[in-house]
Design an enzyme around this catalytic site. Sequence first.
Site, PDB file in Angstrom:
ATOM      1  N   ASP A 162      -2.827  -6.606   7.170  1.00  0.00           N
ATOM      2  CA  ASP A 162      -3.909  -7.488   6.728  1.00  0.00           C
ATOM      3  C   ASP A 162      -3.433  -8.269   5.499  1.00  0.00           C
ATOM      4  O   ASP A 162      -3.164  -7.678   4.448  1.00  0.00           O
ATOM      5  CB  ASP A 162      -5.137  -6.623   6.380  1.00  0.00           C
ATOM      6  CG  ASP A 162      -6.330  -7.468   5.959  1.00  0.00           C
ATOM      7  OD1 ASP A 162      -6.168  -8.696   5.742  1.00  0.00           O
ATOM      8  OD2 ASP A 162      -7.432  -6.899   5.839  1.00  0.00           O
ATOM      9  N   MET A 163      -3.354  -9.584   5.643  1.00  0.00           N
ATOM     10  CA  MET A 163      -2.793 -10.425   4.570  1.00  0.00           C
ATOM     11  C   MET A 163      -3.673 -10.461   3.324  1.00  0.00           C
ATOM     12  O   MET A 163      -3.233 -10.900   2.271  1.00  0.00           O
ATOM     13  CB  MET A 163      -2.555 -11.844   5.086  1.00  0.00           C
ATOM     14  CG  MET A 163      -3.792 -12.605   5.468  1.00  0.00           C
ATOM     15  SD  MET A 163      -3.337 -14.130   6.309  1.00  0.00           S
ATOM     16  CE  MET A 163      -4.951 -14.849   6.608  1.00  0.00           C
ATOM     17  N   HIS A 201      -6.953 -23.831   5.021  1.00  0.00           N
ATOM     18  CA  HIS A 201      -8.064 -24.781   5.178  1.00  0.00           C
ATOM     19  C   HIS A 201      -9.277 -24.177   5.886  1.00  0.00           C
ATOM     20  O   HIS A 201     -10.349 -24.744   5.835  1.00  0.00           O
ATOM     21  CB  HIS A 201      -7.613 -26.083   5.849  1.00  0.00           C
ATOM     22  CG  HIS A 201      -7.034 -25.934   7.215  1.00  0.00           C
ATOM     23  ND1 HIS A 201      -6.663 -27.009   7.973  1.00  0.00           N
ATOM     24  CD2 HIS A 201      -6.773 -24.844   7.956  1.00  0.00           C
ATOM     25  CE1 HIS A 201      -6.183 -26.575   9.115  1.00  0.00           C
ATOM     26  NE2 HIS A 201      -6.235 -25.279   9.124  1.00  0.00           N
ATOM     27  N   GLY A 231       0.649 -14.791   8.499  1.00  0.00           N
ATOM     28  CA  GLY A 231      -0.213 -15.405   9.518  1.00  0.00           C
ATOM     29  C   GLY A 231       0.655 -16.209  10.457  1.00  0.00           C
ATOM     30  O   GLY A 231       0.305 -17.296  10.889  1.00  0.00           O
ATOM     31  N   ASP A 242       1.476 -10.713  10.873  1.00  0.00           N
ATOM     32  CA  ASP A 242       0.166 -11.143  11.388  1.00  0.00           C
ATOM     33  C   ASP A 242      -0.648  -9.890  11.681  1.00  0.00           C
ATOM     34  O   ASP A 242      -0.187  -8.760  11.453  1.00  0.00           O
ATOM     35  CB  ASP A 242       0.321 -12.019  12.656  1.00  0.00           C
ATOM     36  CG  ASP A 242      -0.841 -12.996  12.835  1.00  0.00           C
ATOM     37  OD1 ASP A 242      -1.951 -12.549  13.165  1.00  0.00           O
ATOM     38  OD2 ASP A 242      -0.635 -14.208  12.626  1.00  0.00           O
ATOM     39  N   LYS A 261       1.680 -21.467   7.010  1.00  0.00           N
ATOM     40  CA  LYS A 261       1.650 -22.738   7.743  1.00  0.00           C
ATOM     41  C   LYS A 261       0.384 -22.827   8.583  1.00  0.00           C
ATOM     42  O   LYS A 261       0.093 -21.943   9.370  1.00  0.00           O
ATOM     43  CB  LYS A 261       2.876 -22.810   8.651  1.00  0.00           C
ATOM     44  CG  LYS A 261       2.854 -23.951   9.610  1.00  0.00           C
ATOM     45  CD  LYS A 261       4.044 -23.898  10.537  1.00  0.00           C
ATOM     46  CE  LYS A 261       3.789 -24.741  11.758  1.00  0.00           C
ATOM     47  NZ  LYS A 261       2.761 -24.176  12.635  1.00  0.00           N
TER      48      LYS A 261
END
Length: 358
Positions: free
Chosen positions: A243-244, A265, A200, A223, A257
């Site tokens: 796609d993570m 979050h 990301g 990403d 990060k």
Amino acid sequence: MEVVNNNYKHGEDDDAAVTALAACGSYILEMVLYAAVELDIFEILSRAGDGARLSTSDIVSRLPTPAADGAAVVLDSMLKLLATHSLLICENIGGTERRYGIAPAGKFFANDDGGASFCQYLLFRPEGASTVPRLKDVIVEGGNLSEKLYGKSYYEHLNCNAEISNKFNEAMRSHSAVLMKKVVKTYRGFEGLSCLVDVGGGTGTALATIISKYPSIRGINFDLPHIVNTAPYYNGIEHIGGDMFVQVPKGDAILLKVRTYFILHNWSDEACGKLLKCCYKSLPNKGKLIVMDSIMPNTTQTDIHAMYASQMDFVMTAMFGGKERTHDEFQDLALHSGFGEFKVVSYAYGMWIMEFIK
Ligand code: SAH
């Protein structure tokens, strides 16, 4: 004329009442700070040098556009207010004359050598977010603030509005540039790595800062395909799209990060678990996942760090349906995704750096 000094001390109820009144007026600081950035005030004082003190009329004469007659009175009031918030230094030099200098916190609104500052971050705000009554609707009717303001999630809102999306990205990029400079100065965990994957990673700016300090590291910026397709070329960095939540590239360390908003979050525990398991699979034995995010204190505190973490938590919960996590919640996420060890290693400008070791 007789001057009477009663040596009056505030009572506790005075402190309480004025705390409440200052909270009512929190929009005033926002307005003044915004205008000060637009008028280059921090830039002007920063150019004058650390120890320099300029009078209001000096500052007026250096504004990027000429000021109207009489505007110095308002400007002086703005400068005093910024000094009470520790963004400027104000020295009284007799009578009503004052001179101003830049304070350490104010320097974050002046471009440093590399052109990094918090200005774009300040100037960006979700349009209409200050429409206070809509927040009440979230509590009474449910849903999140983005749905109330735009009728859709904030991601969808950005996806279908190129201009806002560009401004948002610029705000996040400038915030990240300041933060990463501090991170590479204070966090030693990149030393000795041969391949670092930024999952990301957006267009690769964080990785570029890390690699400029550690040129022997091979960087992989991962990403979504449409993001990496527009990413600039950086020496030593390969961009990979994917796609993570399915699979991430292998490396001896992986970076996750937050960019003020987004990554961990903004995701539910379930989605984070999925992402963390993908990262776990792509790491060698003893490999580490480096996570940068806010950590919420376990108990409510009132210092500036707790206030900032709480602002982030509010934005994440009200706007995005995510949340900031406590130390124990991060530890649970790490251990439930298979990691053997969880450490909080350092802190940079409101962001904690954690290591999840395989
Ligand atoms: N780490 C960067 C960007 C964080 S924003 C920084 O600090 O600046 C979160 C990033 O996650 C965005 O760039 C977004 O495109 C990316 N992202 C969201 N869903 C993704 C997915 N399923 N696979 C890969 N990347 C994703």
